[in-house]
Structure formats: structure tokens, C-alpha cells
Design an enzyme around this catalytic site. Structure first.
Site, short mmCIF file in Angstrom:
data_model
loop_
_atom_site.label_atom_id
_atom_site.label_comp_id
_atom_site.label_asym_id
_atom_site.label_seq_id
_atom_site.Cartn_x
_atom_site.Cartn_y
_atom_site.Cartn_z
N LYS A 80 0.86 -1.20 0.00
CA LYS A 80 0.00 0.00 0.00
C LYS A 80 0.89 1.24 0.00
O LYS A 80 1.93 1.29 0.68
CB LYS A 80 -0.88 -0.02 1.25
CG LYS A 80 -1.89 1.10 1.35
CD LYS A 80 -2.77 0.90 2.58
CE LYS A 80 -3.81 2.00 2.72
NZ LYS A 80 -4.61 1.84 3.94
N SER A 155 -9.51 2.30 3.48
CA SER A 155 -8.66 3.04 2.58
C SER A 155 -7.74 2.14 1.75
O SER A 155 -7.13 2.63 0.79
CB SER A 155 -7.80 4.04 3.34
OG SER A 155 -7.01 3.37 4.28
N SER A 179 -9.67 -0.10 7.59
CA SER A 179 -9.17 0.05 6.23
C SER A 179 -8.55 -1.19 5.60
O SER A 179 -8.24 -1.15 4.41
CB SER A 179 -8.14 1.18 6.18
OG SER A 179 -8.81 2.41 6.40
#
Lengths: 487, 490
Positions: A80, A155, A179
Site C-alpha cells: 500500500k 482506505s 481500512s
């Protein structure tokens, strides 16, 4: 041999180690998939072709010379884009950092690399990890591989989409209020948030310091456990890192004598479809030998309020360093010091980020701190206490991951309704508990749904064990039709 | 009306905040080197430049030194203390928040004693805590730069009670604090380099008035001399304001503000007015766990405390028989006191050594601004000089001349200086002096008679006469003895 993207990470590693497939072959295969599909999915912000191929060559060389190979040898791995790979850009999905090269490796990244993972790219996210749809990325949104009109969640939406579409087999996400788990649920993959402090936060760009954890997103629970063996260890560069040795994850397939607590009262507003799916999951666990009991977690109705006070307070200070002075993008319009601060942040941050910084500053400000921040911290203790009491009666708590399956882009306009998406995931962050999200079936639109299992602190292994048992008994895992084939 | 009071019925009230930079090898929250004077931005790391993803980790050495400071002033050491974020935006702050200890400081209370104009006074400390230092802004013609070498340096901030009532008391307190951190080897205590920084909070009130009146803050005083000047000047300014404006509200006369001391104009200059209290939005630092200290740790730190200034002071008084003034003049500068003790190993005359170090040599070096240590005169040389005096090998007068030569050519052993200069050769041997004594006695029969009659002055005259003949080189003691012996025989 089945297509490489149908393998689990463990299967692919074993195949590589046995010499059935070369690392370079694996790298090229997945890089090609990324190239083919990233435009419509928006999963990756950056592909690391050169790096992956170089590492793959190295691995083939090691294997050819019978040198020892790491636990994650030749497994394509997506990181990420709020975690540092040294020398690569860490954008955090923000214009502010679009030119920022990471000066060091995140500890988790270093550990993964040491076990010979193949980093294939940095994935898309909501800006600074703030959001539940990945629509807050400053660059482009990500899309759900099950229905491109739908959000992948957030997210860590980019990682979820990448794993679901099999552009990578393991990915890292970060989870502050859900997330990792919510996008995993929306995309039909496995997501795991460890006990707070189990995985080092060094090299993860901080959002909510007392809430953040890095965790794996995978296609199987066994793959998540594999990743946890690698990254779940103490770190001397993170003072909040737990001083416990790494654990090994043996994964039985039953749940005999296990008590699963369900906070029925807290779940009273579940949509009928969600309730039915959740009840079915409980039935599966019963068939595996588990006992379902009711627990009182009514205090969790305050979770959203507590979270949006504490997380934004911490974030308002964590993001203060983005001031245009030392790194990141400085506004070209700025002529004075005040202007550097004001314009760089005005231009660099998106709307959601600004909103949360303002909120966080407000709840800490003189005259309001007692009523908001301090009060929220007190209620946080009540939440911790409620879980402790529940865990005195059960081994783990089960809940749905989200109030629904993935929704369409731009279908939620009310910010509160958006914040309520995290109602089931936030509590585990507030209490620092390990929590897994596992595919639990599909809704009437054929969109994935997720089951969440939450354990007491430091019970990361049991949580993954229960998740594994459930997964093996249900096998809801599927590749989205559009991504099953080779093209 | 209180404002009609004459000047000397106003009482200054002073509190000092002293920031002491600890001399740990690395910074308080990062492993970057903690070192002054290197090229800008060379002693930095991800943590102390506020890089995203960086995290603070507490330096244990900094904690030890802070605890030892607390123990040295008899303060309470918090078994559990915590850290807080203090938010404000400024380029010298790498994260735009400082990590400090607002709510639960490591050290609470404490006191130090010091001599002020001959009287022993005790000053109360409110608290002391750990925090990180900011970087340094440097201004150039068309731009400004920031040097983060200092960012993250460990600081102890020591806050006194507002218990000082004169500039001299403030200097005495600050001197005592500085001495303690030097003796603990916790800091260089260098005010010019900024490893010891003092902010003074000053207000005045009529003597006897209980409450505190509005105060202002003075920063940037980089020597005790300047500090005394600045505080004294501010005290006078405030008292004058009150006296000349009897009907004005104190808060209007003394609006809160921060001043800096200008070393060139010898004036305080307003830096900024404080319109309202700054809102730092303190909240607990989530990246650090509470600092928990065990009894064992604290006991171990207590037993390993070195000799502290007041212990040394007492030892100088009781064991070495120095006067309070002499002891005080030595102990405040540890390096000088250590020098003295080195010399004492060789020459067992503490009073004389002290005098030579703190008066004779210090006086000779005053204009240059340097110390004995700076110019490279080793303690053994001073010891040799004093030894020669004590053993009557040279007179006081010759010693002074030798001292001049030692200062002019540091590194020359006074024993060698004396050997190489015939004029310094002590004329101690009787065979040379005796005939001269006989000569003087023969030439001055009246003086001999006067002395025998009871006039001591005559004896001194006779001594002087012999000294003249020996060009001052004879040992006075020997001349004395010889004269007495011979006169008696007469």
C-alpha cells in the site's frame, strides 16, 4: 497446471521452490496482468517492473545454486502506498507527496523483502488512509473487480482490488478504523488487522498513531498467516511495538469448545440480507463445534464518535509535518513563510484530509479538549472494558464486517452515512484487538460479503485459526468472473 | 497607594526556566549524533527531520541523566511519567509539534542552595522534565535556511518557583544549577554555545503584597553577566513604570511579552507581545509508552551519583579548611575545581593553591578572557610553584615574577624557570646570607638597640636591609631567624 493467478501464495511458493516455475516467469506473468487490468481497476499507483524482475532473477539464481530461499520466495506482493520502500515514491495517495522518495524501508517491508517476496507495485489508497472508498485518492479512484461501478472499499482499496483481481497474491494494507477489513469484505478476499503493536509501524505514514496497524490482505487465511509469521515481530524503532516473539500459526479446521460471542443488541439494525448472511456464518461455526452466545457490547454505539475524535486529533498532529518546508510539494505561489504553510497545504491536501485536520485541531483546542478529546478517551476505556468483559465469556466476537456489500461510486453523499460504514470495524482499532475479515458469501447483487472475527489482545493466532476453520468449511472464495481467465 | 512607594520598597519576583542540553551521544528520540558545531544537516535522521513514517524512541541515557539531576536537587522522581505533543508551526520544528512532558513530568520539586553576598540562600524548584530541542534557523540575505543538527537534542527544562528577589539571586541560582549539571557530566553547560539557556520571568510588587503582578519574559541572555544586567535593567524599568504611573492598571503598564537581550546595545528588545495565551493543544504522545522507573533503577542511579557541588563545597570547608568565599570561587566551575584537586595531589597547601588559582593566575589572565586550562598550564606546574613557596625556596615576590613567566610561556615548569634564572635562585644557604646579616648588624647599631628596647619596627628595618643586600632573593624566614639569633647573642 492451473493459471498462476489461481494459485494461493503458499502454493506458488512451493511450486517455485520445487522448480516447477521460474521466478522470472512469475514476475512477468503478474506484471503483465497488472498492465492489462490496472487501467480499469485503478489498483496500483506505481508498478515496480524493474525491481520485480531484478529480484526474480536473483531468486532463480539462488534456487539454481541451492541457496536457502525465504518463506515468501517468488510470491508477488503489493505494498500500500503509505508504506516505505526505500528509494521509491511513497505518495500516500496525495498530491502533497507525489514527489516524495522514501528515505528508508518500513520494517514490515524490510521483513517481507528479507523473505524473498517479489514487490510488484505500490497500491492506491484514500489520501493519507482517510476514507472507506478509495475515492479520496488524489490521483484516481480504484474500482471493485466484482463490479467496476462499485467501490472496492477503503482506505486499502487498491490492495483489495489487486488481490481480488489476482494482480498480486499478497498485499499489505493499513487499518486504522477498518481500512484492511472493510475493503477485504467488499472485494471478497481475506484481510487481517493484528493486535495493536504486533506489527511495527515504523515506515508506515502515520494517520491515527494509537489505532494504525499494518496487516496482510490475501486470497486465503493460510496466506495471511504466512505473512503474519514474517511481519509480526518486535521492532526497536517503534516504541509501541510489543515485546513478544514472533508466532507460528498452526491452522486446525475445527472450532470444538470455542465460544463465539455475538452482540445481538448492537447488531439490531442490520439489513435483513446481511442478517441472513451473518446467521448462516454462525451456523457454519456451530457445525464446526463452536457455541454461540450473546454478549453485551452496547457501548460500541459510541465507537464512531470516539474514533472520529481520537483519530482526527492524532492525525491533525501527524499531518502537521506536511508544511512545504523540508519535503513534499511546496506551493509555487508562496512568497512568505505563512504562505508556504497555507498554500502548500491548501493545494496539497484533498477535501477529506482537510476536514479531518480541522476536526482534529478543534477537538484538541483550548476550551473544547475536555468535552471532546478527553471525554472520547474515557469512553475508549469503557469500550476496552466492555470487550474485556465479553472475552471473559467467549473466545472471540463475531460480527459482519460492514453494514452492506460494496456500494456504487458516489452513491453516498451524507458524510455521516459514510462514516457509519466503519461501525463494525472501528471497535477493534479502539481496543487494539486482532480482527480478521473472511469472505462469507454474496448479496443479492452477487457482491461479496465478509464475516469479521475479533479476538482478545495478543490472540492473533486463535483469530486466524477460527477464520481458517470457517474458510475451509465454506470455501466462499472465488475469483471475480472478469478476472478468472488468462486475458 | 502602593505605587507611591519609594523604589526600595518594591520587591522583584523572578522565576527562571533553564533549558539544559544533555550531552548524550545520540539525540533524545533518534539515533542521530548529538553534537554541536558540525556542518549543517549532517547529524540528522528520519526521526529528527520529521520524515513521514518515522517514530520516536526514548534515549535511556537521557532519562538517566534527568533522574540524576532530580536526585541531586532532592526532588521527587516520578515512578510513572508520560510524554505529550505540544503543537506549534515553525520551520525549526521538524514535526510542528514538540515532544515534551506537560502533564506528568519526570521530576517534581527540589531545591538548590547558593551563596548570595555572603548569605546562604535556598531556592525552590517547581519541576523538571525531558523534551526535544528544535533546529536552528539561519538567515541569509535573500533566504533563510534551517539546520536540523540540533533538532531532537535532549533537553531537561528546569522550572524554578518564582522565588528569586534580585538579579544576584537569579545568577546565584542559575550558577548552582549549572554547577550541578557539570558535576553530573550531564551537560557542557555552555551558555555561548547554547547548551544552557535561561529564560527569566520578571515582575515586581510592593514588599508584603502576596499576589503576583503581570510579568514579562526575557530570552537570549548568553552569559551570567548579561543575565544580571538584563534582569536588573528590567526590574528598574518596571518599578519606574509603577512609580511614574500611579493610577494605571498593572496589566496595562506591563503587558505580557517576550523580550530578548541585545548584547551589543545592552538593552532588552521586544520580540513579541503575547496577545493571548498560546494554545499548544497538549495531548498524550501516542507514539511513546509511559516511562516507568523501578525502585532498583532509581536506587542504582542514586548510589552512582558523583560528588555534587554542595558536597564538594562542604568538603572544602571541613577537610581543606578553605574559607567559604574561596570554596565558592572554586566549585562553580567544575573544571577549575578538578584542576585544583589535581594540583592538591602534589602540593598539600589548599589555601595557597586556591589563592594562586583563583586570584593570582586568574588576575593575570583576566584581560585575555582565558583560563589556566585554556592556555595550557597544567595543574602540576601550579603545584610546583606553591610548593617552592611553602618550602621557602623562593620568596613571594619571586613567585609573582615566575607566575608572569608561566603565563607568558605556558607549559614551562616553574621549577625549570627558577633554575634557569639566577635572579630567582633562592639564596637560602647560610654561608651567603650570614656575612650580609653580620654586615647589616654592624652598620646599624642604633636599630639593634632600638629593637632590643622594644621597637619592632627596627627589626623590620634590619630585615629589609638584608633583603636589599641580597637583592630580595634571600628567604625571609632564614633572614629573620639569623637576625634574631645574632641579636640575641649581642
Amino acid at each position: 497446471m492451473k493459471p498462476l493467478h489461481h494459485f494461493s501464495a503458499l502454493e506458488l511458493r512451493d511450486s517455485f521452490v520445487r522448480g516447477e516455475v521460474k521466478a522470472v516467469q512469475i514476475a512477468e506473468y503478474f506484471l503483465k496482468r497488472i498492465k492489462q487490468h490496472n487501467k480499469e481497476l485503478g489498483a496500483f499507483l506505481k508498478t515496480l517492473e524493474a525491481k520485480a524482475l531484478l529480484k526474480a532473477e536473483e531468486l532463480d539464481h539462488k534456487r539454481a545454486h541451492n541457496k536457502p530461499l525465504g518463506k515468501l520466495a517468488a510470491i508477488p506482493l503489493a505494498i500500500k502506498d503509505n508504506m516505505h520502500i526505500e528509494g521509491e515514491i511513497t505518495s500516500c495517495g496525495s498530491k502533497f507527496l507525489k514527489n516524495y522518495k522514501a528515505p528508508f524501508n518500513a520494517t514490515a517491508v524490510r521483513l517481507l523483502e528479507a523473505e524473498d517476496a517479489l514487490f510488484v507495485g505500490k497500491t492506491n489508497l484514500d489520501e493519507f488512509a482517510m476514507g472507506s472508498t478509495n475515492a479520496n485518492s488524489a490521483f484516481f479512484p480504484a474500482h471493485n473487480p466484482w463490479d467496476l461501478k462499485c467501490v472496492p472499499g477503503g482506505s486499502s482499496g487498491g490492495t483489495a482490488a489487486a488481490i481480488a483481481a489476482r494482480l498480486s497474491l499478497i498485499g499489505t494494507g493499513s487499518d486504522t478504523g477498518g481500512s484492511i477489513r472493510q475493503p477485504a469484505g467488499f472485494c471478497g478476499v481475506v484481510g487481517f488487522k493484528p493486535t495493536y503493536g504486533r506489527v511495527s509501524r515504523y515506515g508506515l505514514v502515520a494517520f491515527g498513531s494509537s489505532l494504525d496497524q499494518i496487516g496482510p490482505m490475501t486470497t486465503t487465511v493460510a496466506d495471511a498467516a504466512l505473512a503474519m509469521e514474517v511481519i509480526g515481530r518486535p521492532c526497536s524503532s517503534d516504541a509501541t511495538s510489543l515485546d513478544f516473539p514472533p508466532e507460528s500459526y498452526s491452522l486446525p479446521t475445527e472450532m470444538k469448545e470455542i465460544k463465539i460471542g455475538v452482540p445481538w443488541n448492537f447488531l439490531e439494525n442490520l439489513k435483513p440480507e446481511m442478517r441472513a448472511n451473518f446467521a448462516a456464518s454462525l451456523d457454519v461455526m456451530k457445525s464446526l463445534g463452536a457455541k454461540i452466545i450473546d454478549v453485551d457490547l452496547d457501548v460500541l454505539k459510541y465507537s464512531i464518535a470516539v474514533y472520529y475524535i481520537i483519530a482526527t486529533a492524532e492525525a491533525s498532529t501527524n499531518l502537521a509535518r506536511f508544511d512545504g518546508i523540508r519535503y513534499g510539494v511546496r506551493s509555487k505561489q508562496a512568497k512568505t513563510l505563512e504562505e508556504i504553510y497555507e498554500y502548500s497545504r491548501k493545494e496539497g491536501f484533498g477535501k477529506e484530509v482537510k476536514k479531518r485536520i480541522l476536526l482534529g485541531t478543534y477537538v484538541l483546542s483550548a476550551g473544547f479538549q475536555d468535552a471532546y478529546y478527553k471525554k472520547a478517551q474515557k469512553v475508549r476505556t469503557l469500550i476496552l472494558d466492555a470487550f474485556e468483559k465479553a472475552f471473559s465469556e467467549c473466545d472471540a466476537v463475531a460480527m459482519p464486517v460492514a453494514p452492506s456489500g460494496a456500494f456504487e461510486h458516489n452513491s453516498i453523499h451524507d458524510p455521516i452515512e459514510m462514516y457509519l460504514q466503519d461501525i463494525f470495524t472501528i471497535p477493534a482499532n479502539l481496543a487494539g484487538l486482532p480482527a480478521a475479515s473472511i469472505p462469507s458469501g454474496y448479496d443479492s447483487r452477487n457482491m461479496p460479503l465478509g464475516l469479521q472475527i475479533i479476538g482478545p489482545q495478543m490472540c492473533d493466532v486463535p483469530v486466524l485459526q477460527y477464520a481458517h476453520a470457517y474458510e475451509q468449511a465454506t470455501r466462499h472464495l472465488r475469483i471475480p468472473p472478469a478476472y478468472e481467465g488468462l486475458s | 497607594m502602593s505605587s507611591e512607594l519609594p523604589y526600595d520598597l518594591w520587591e522583584p519576583v523572578i522565576g527562571l526556566e533553564i533549558h539544559v542540553q544533555l550531552n548524550t551521544k545520540s539525540k533524545i528520540f533518534s539515533s542521530a549524533p548529538n553534537h554541536f558545531g558540525d556542518e549543517p544537516n549532517t547529524n540528522i535522521s528520519a526521526v529528527c527531520t520529521g520524515q513521514p513514517g518515522a517514530l520516536p524512541v526514548l534515549n535511556k541515557e537521557a532519562v538517566r541523566k534527568a533522574v540524576q539531576f532530580g536526585l541531586s536537587v532532592g526532588a521527587e522522581i516520578s515512578r510513572i511519567s508520560t510524554f505529550d505533543r505540544k503543537s506549534y508551526f515553525y520551520p525549526d520544528s521538524p514535526r510542528n509539534f514538540q515532544i515534551t512532558q506537560f502533564e506528568n513530568p519526570l521530576v517534581r520539586g527540589g531545591r538548590v542552595s547558593a551563596d548570595v553576598d555572603g548569605a546562604r540562600k535556598t531556592f525552590a524548584i517547581n519541576r523538571a522534565h525531558l523534551e526535544d530541542d528544535a533546529g536552528m534557523l539561519k538567515h541569509f540575505t535573500t533566504f533563510a535556511g534551517v539546520d536540523y543538527n540540533r533538532a531532537g537534542a535532549p533537553l531537561i527544562e528546569i522550572v524554578s518557583e518564582p522565588c528569586m528577589h534580585s538579579a544576584k539571586e537569579a545568577v546565584a541560582y542559575a550558577t548552582a544549577i549549572r554547577a550541578i549539571v557539570l558535576y553530573l557530566d550531564a551537560s557542557d553547560g555552555n551558555m555561548e554555545e547554547g547548551s544552557l539557556r535561561i529564560d527569566a520571568n520578571i515582575s515586581v510588587r510592593p514588599k508584603g503584597e502576596k499576589g503576583l503582578r503581570p510579568r514579562i519574559e526575557i530570552k537570549n541572555m548568553n552569559s551570567f553577566t548579561f543575565m544580571e544586567m538584563a534582569i536588573q535593567s528590567e526590574i528598574s524599568r518596571q518599578i519606574s513604570l509603577y512609580i511614574n504611573n500611579p493610577n494605571k492598571n498593572p496589566i496595562d503598564l506591563i503587558p505580557p511579552g517576550t523580550y530578548r537581550w541585545d548584547p551589543d546595545t545592552h538593552q532588552t528588545v521586544l520580540m513579541r507581545r503575547k496577545e493571548s495565551a498560546d494554545d499548544y493543544r497538549y495531548f498524550p504522545e501516542p507514539d511513546l509508552v509511559p516511562l516507568v522507573l523501578s525502585e532498583e533503577t532509581i536506587d542504582e542511579l542514586r548510589t552512582s551519583l558523583p560528588e555534587l557541588p554542595h558536597d564538594r563545597y562542604n568538603r572544602y570547608l571541613s577537610d581543606l579548611n578553605l574559607t567559604p568565599y574561596a570554596a565558592a570561587s572554586l566549585i562553580n566551575e567544575k573544571i577549575l575545581s578538578d584542576y585544583f584537586e589535581e594540583a592538591l595531589k602534589i602540593c598539600k597547601s589548599p589555601r595557597s593553591l586556591c589563592n594562586w588559582i583563583t586570584v593570582e593566575f586568574a588576575g593575570r589572565l583576566k584581560m585575555s578572557g582565558k583560563t589556566l586550562i585554556d592556555i595550557g598550564i597544567p595543574p602540576v606546574h601550579v603545584a610546583h610553584l606553591v610548593q617552592m613557596i611553602e618550602e621557602n625556596r623562593i620568596t613571594g615576590r619571586i613567585a609573582k615574577a615566575v607566575a608572569d613567566e608561566m603565563v607568558a610561556s605556558p607549559g614551562l615548569d616553574p621549577i625549570a624557570i627558577v633554575k634557569q634564572n639566577p635572579d630567582y635562585q633562592p639564596v637560602g644557604d647560610l654561608s651567603t646570607i650570614e656575612p650580609l646579616v653580620d654586615q647589616v648588624l654592624a652598620e646599624n647599631p642604633q636599630s639593634v638597640a632600638d629593637f632590643k628596647a622594644g621597637r619592632d619596627k627596627a627589626f623590620a628595618f634590619l630585615v629589609g636591609a638584608v633583603m636589599k643586600l641580597t637583592r630580595g632573593k634571600a628567604s625571609p624566614q632564614i633572614v629573620n631567624d639569623l637576625l634574631r639569633k645574632k641579636i640575641e647573642k649581642k
